[in-house]
Design a protein around this motif. Structure first.
Motif, mmCIF file in Angstrom:
data_model
loop_
_atom_site.group_PDB
_atom_site.id
_atom_site.type_symbol
_atom_site.label_atom_id
_atom_site.label_comp_id
_atom_site.label_asym_id
_atom_site.label_seq_id
_atom_site.Cartn_x
_atom_site.Cartn_y
_atom_site.Cartn_z
ATOM 1 N N LYS A 2 0.836 -1.201 0.000
ATOM 2 C CA LYS A 2 0.000 0.000 0.000
ATOM 3 C C LYS A 2 0.872 1.252 0.000
ATOM 4 N N LYS A 3 0.402 2.268 -0.740
ATOM 5 C CA LYS A 3 1.144 3.522 -0.859
ATOM 6 C C LYS A 3 0.494 4.615 -0.014
ATOM 7 N N ILE A 4 1.314 5.340 0.735
ATOM 8 C CA ILE A 4 0.818 6.489 1.475
ATOM 9 C C ILE A 4 1.587 7.735 1.067
ATOM 10 N N LEU A 5 0.846 8.817 0.835
ATOM 11 C CA LEU A 5 1.449 10.099 0.497
ATOM 12 C C LEU A 5 1.520 10.946 1.765
ATOM 13 N N LEU A 6 2.729 11.303 2.175
ATOM 14 C CA LEU A 6 2.967 12.064 3.401
ATOM 15 C C LEU A 6 3.318 13.499 3.022
ATOM 16 N N LEU A 7 2.519 14.435 3.507
ATOM 17 C CA LEU A 7 2.668 15.833 3.118
ATOM 18 C C LEU A 7 3.718 16.515 3.973
ATOM 19 N N VAL A 56 -1.536 18.428 -5.644
ATOM 20 C CA VAL A 56 -1.390 17.224 -4.810
ATOM 21 C C VAL A 56 -2.409 16.170 -5.233
ATOM 22 N N LEU A 57 -3.623 16.605 -5.560
ATOM 23 C CA LEU A 57 -4.636 15.653 -6.032
ATOM 24 C C LEU A 57 -4.184 14.993 -7.335
ATOM 25 N N ALA A 58 -3.644 15.777 -8.242
ATOM 26 C CA ALA A 58 -3.155 15.218 -9.507
ATOM 27 C C ALA A 58 -2.040 14.205 -9.249
ATOM 28 N N LEU A 59 -1.143 14.543 -8.334
ATOM 29 C CA LEU A 59 -0.054 13.627 -7.979
ATOM 30 C C LEU A 59 -0.601 12.348 -7.356
ATOM 31 N N ALA A 60 -1.577 12.490 -6.470
ATOM 32 C CA ALA A 60 -2.171 11.327 -5.793
ATOM 33 C C ALA A 60 -2.825 10.378 -6.796
ATOM 34 N N LYS A 61 -3.503 10.954 -7.788
ATOM 35 C CA LYS A 61 -4.150 10.116 -8.815
ATOM 36 C C LYS A 61 -3.104 9.425 -9.684
ATOM 37 N N GLU A 62 -2.072 10.188 -10.043
ATOM 38 C CA GLU A 62 -1.006 9.627 -10.891
ATOM 39 C C GLU A 62 -0.304 8.461 -10.186
ATOM 40 N N LEU A 63 -0.068 8.607 -8.895
ATOM 41 C CA LEU A 63 0.664 7.588 -8.145
ATOM 42 C C LEU A 63 -0.236 6.469 -7.625
ATOM 43 N N GLN A 64 -1.549 6.664 -7.751
ATOM 44 C CA GLN A 64 -2.532 5.682 -7.278
ATOM 45 C C GLN A 64 -2.291 5.316 -5.807
ATOM 46 N N ILE A 65 -2.265 6.348 -4.991
ATOM 47 C CA ILE A 65 -2.023 6.146 -3.557
ATOM 48 C C ILE A 65 -3.236 5.510 -2.886
ATOM 49 N N ASP A 66 -2.996 4.980 -1.682
ATOM 50 C CA ASP A 66 -4.067 4.368 -0.898
ATOM 51 C C ASP A 66 -4.476 5.227 0.300
ATOM 52 N N GLY A 67 -3.701 6.268 0.576
ATOM 53 C CA GLY A 67 -4.015 7.142 1.700
ATOM 54 C C GLY A 67 -3.084 8.334 1.707
ATOM 55 N N ILE A 68 -3.475 9.371 2.462
ATOM 56 C CA ILE A 68 -2.690 10.603 2.526
ATOM 57 C C ILE A 68 -2.743 11.140 3.948
ATOM 58 N N LEU A 69 -1.618 11.679 4.429
ATOM 59 C CA LEU A 69 -1.559 12.179 5.800
ATOM 60 C C LEU A 69 -0.810 13.503 5.869
ATOM 61 N N ALA A 70 -1.404 14.463 6.583
ATOM 62 C CA ALA A 70 -0.718 15.711 6.936
ATOM 63 C C ALA A 70 -0.309 15.574 8.401
ATOM 64 N N TYR A 71 0.945 15.233 8.628
ATOM 65 C CA TYR A 71 1.436 14.977 9.981
ATOM 66 C C TYR A 71 2.065 16.245 10.543
ATOM 67 N N ALA A 72 1.535 16.709 11.680
ATOM 68 C CA ALA A 72 2.092 17.875 12.392
ATOM 69 C C ALA A 72 2.185 19.118 11.522
ATOM 70 N N THR A 73 1.216 19.297 10.622
ATOM 71 C CA THR A 73 1.222 20.488 9.779
ATOM 72 C C THR A 73 -0.197 20.970 9.532
ATOM 73 N N ASP A 74 -0.510 22.150 10.058
ATOM 74 C CA ASP A 74 -1.818 22.751 9.837
ATOM 75 C C ASP A 74 -2.025 23.117 8.375
ATOM 76 N N VAL A 75 -0.976 23.665 7.756
ATOM 77 C CA VAL A 75 -1.128 24.210 6.411
ATOM 78 C C VAL A 75 -1.477 23.138 5.380
ATOM 79 N N ALA A 76 -1.166 21.884 5.669
ATOM 80 C CA ALA A 76 -1.458 20.810 4.717
ATOM 81 C C ALA A 76 -2.678 19.982 5.108
ATOM 82 N N ALA A 77 -3.253 20.256 6.279
ATOM 83 C CA ALA A 77 -4.387 19.448 6.755
ATOM 84 C C ALA A 77 -5.579 19.539 5.808
ATOM 85 N N ALA A 78 -5.864 20.746 5.329
ATOM 86 C CA ALA A 78 -6.989 20.910 4.402
ATOM 87 C C ALA A 78 -6.719 20.194 3.089
#
Length: 398
Positions: A2-7, A56-78
């Protein structure tokens, strides 16, 4: 796999990258800073800004990720919520996350729903704010609506400071908006710490005492957090109930939160910030040591849509803190001096700068030299040392 995209790949994001790899995920990081130290731990890196939702959405679709997380960052949570919603991943509503990550929207929501909250309004210009100043009781706080790490935050005691403080705040606002809010006098310590909801229910929280210093370049930027929060059980429960009411109204789902909360002398609860992500400054790591809960793992599981229902409330054992190493004056980093009295408390030392690197006074997270995790024998020792750290630790510059 499984692939996860970490912001993000800053020092604060490294624990999420390492934990994701340990859990067997294929880790992909992205931000606009290729030299960020976390990227070297990931399986793959892409130079895409974490605040550019469409990119980021375009990248997520291209990479066919299974999940995404904004860890310890308010600016990327949205961004994480936006991408998750678009791709059909489990997520709290993007609209709700957007409210929680924009101070003017958050204050308006609290006011509309009957929470204790200071008078506050958002503006785009000094002229707009000037017309409204007579409606405020001084002192007030001036803040960017969407900054992170307390950058651009200042107290205003008279109208003559408005232009200077607004100019400073707007430097740190991506949407070029700022908020003016009446100052809330806190009773004892401001409440910090993290929590976690499962299907909208706040099943876990670990409140902390938030520490500030009048000696620092900004007395409104926290220098550390200590656990547990030094107030009676009924105060913990009252704060918990107000957070739960907020999460229910916003239809939040399964995810972590970071808290900045004040109570007054009558124990009225002011939700200053409820960030839809975990805290920085290694708060999650302190919580793991104090409770035994693998907090970072739960964040990753939530991002990947895995079951988190076994998470339960666990009270912290012992007395723990995280302390942000910083300098009081500008200069080139030389070394850190610890007294023998504090050396015995240090459990982990994480230094983010190299010898000779230029340091700036501590006015926000961009002035962080490193982070310590400490353990103490008593609440009294912990609070005394955290409130007097300059007696025990010196960050030397030349």
């Amino acid at each position: 796999m499984k692939k996860i995209l970490l912001l993000g790949g800053a020092n604060t994001q490294i624990p999420s990258i390492l934990t994701a790899k340990k859990m067997g995920y294929y880790t992909i990081t992205c931000d606009y800073l290729p030299d960020n130290p976390g990227h070297k731990f990931a399986d793959e890196y892409h130079n895409v800004s974490t605040t550019d939702k469409e990119a980021v959405l375009a990248l997520a679709k291209e990479l066919q990720i299974d999940g995404i997380l904004a860890y310890a960052t308010d600016v990327a949570a949205a961004t994480a919520a936006y991408v998750s919603e678009a791709m059909g991943f489990p997520t709290s509503p993007y609209k709700s996350v957007d409210i929680l990550t924009n101070k003017d929207k958050f204050r308006a929501f609290l006011e509309e729903n009957g929470f204790c909250t200071p008078r506050a309004r958002g503006y785009s210009s000094v002229e707009e704010a000037k017309k409204d100043l007579e409606n405020f009781k001084f002192p007030v706080m001036v803040k960017p609506v969407d900054s992170a790490g307390s950058k651009g935050v200042a107290r205003m005691d008279d109208a003559g400071q408005l232009e200077e403080l607004v100019e400073n705040a707007l430097q740190y606002s991506r949407c070029k908006r700022f908020i003016i809010e009446e100052y809330v006098e806190k009773y004892r310590y401001q409440i910090a710490g993290d929590g976690f909801s499962v299907d909208g229910k706040l099943v876990f929280r670990c409140f902390a005492n938030e520490h500030f210093s009048n000696k620092a370049a900004s007395p409104y930027v926290p220098i550390g957090e200590s656990f547990p929060y030094d107030m009676p059980k009924e105060v913990h429960e009252k704060v918990h109930a107000e957070i739960q009411r907020l999460l229910t109204l916003l239809d939040m789902k399964t995810q972590a939160y970071n808290f900045d909360i004040r109570i007054d002398k009558d124990y009225n609860v002011y939700l200053m910030e409820v960030g839809p992500r975990n805290g920085g400054n290694m708060i999650a790591q302190v919580i793991e040591k104090a409770t035994g809960i693998p907090f970072v793992e739960y964040m990753l599981k939530a991002a990947m849509g895995e079951d988190c229902s076994e998470l339960k409330m666990v009270e912290p054992e012992g007395f723990w803190s995280c302390y942000i190493l910083h300098t009081l004056k500008e200069g080139n980093f030389k070394r850190i001096q610890y007294t023998d009295e504090i050396k015995k408390n240090i459990v982990e030392e994480h230094i983010h700068v190299k010898e000779g690197e230029k340091l700036i006074p501590f006015t926000g997270s961009n002035g962080t030299v490193g982070v310590l995790i400490l353990r103490y024998d008593s609440m009294e020792e912990m609070l005394h040392k955290m409130d007097n750290m300059y007696d025990y630790i010196t960050v030397e510059v030349e």
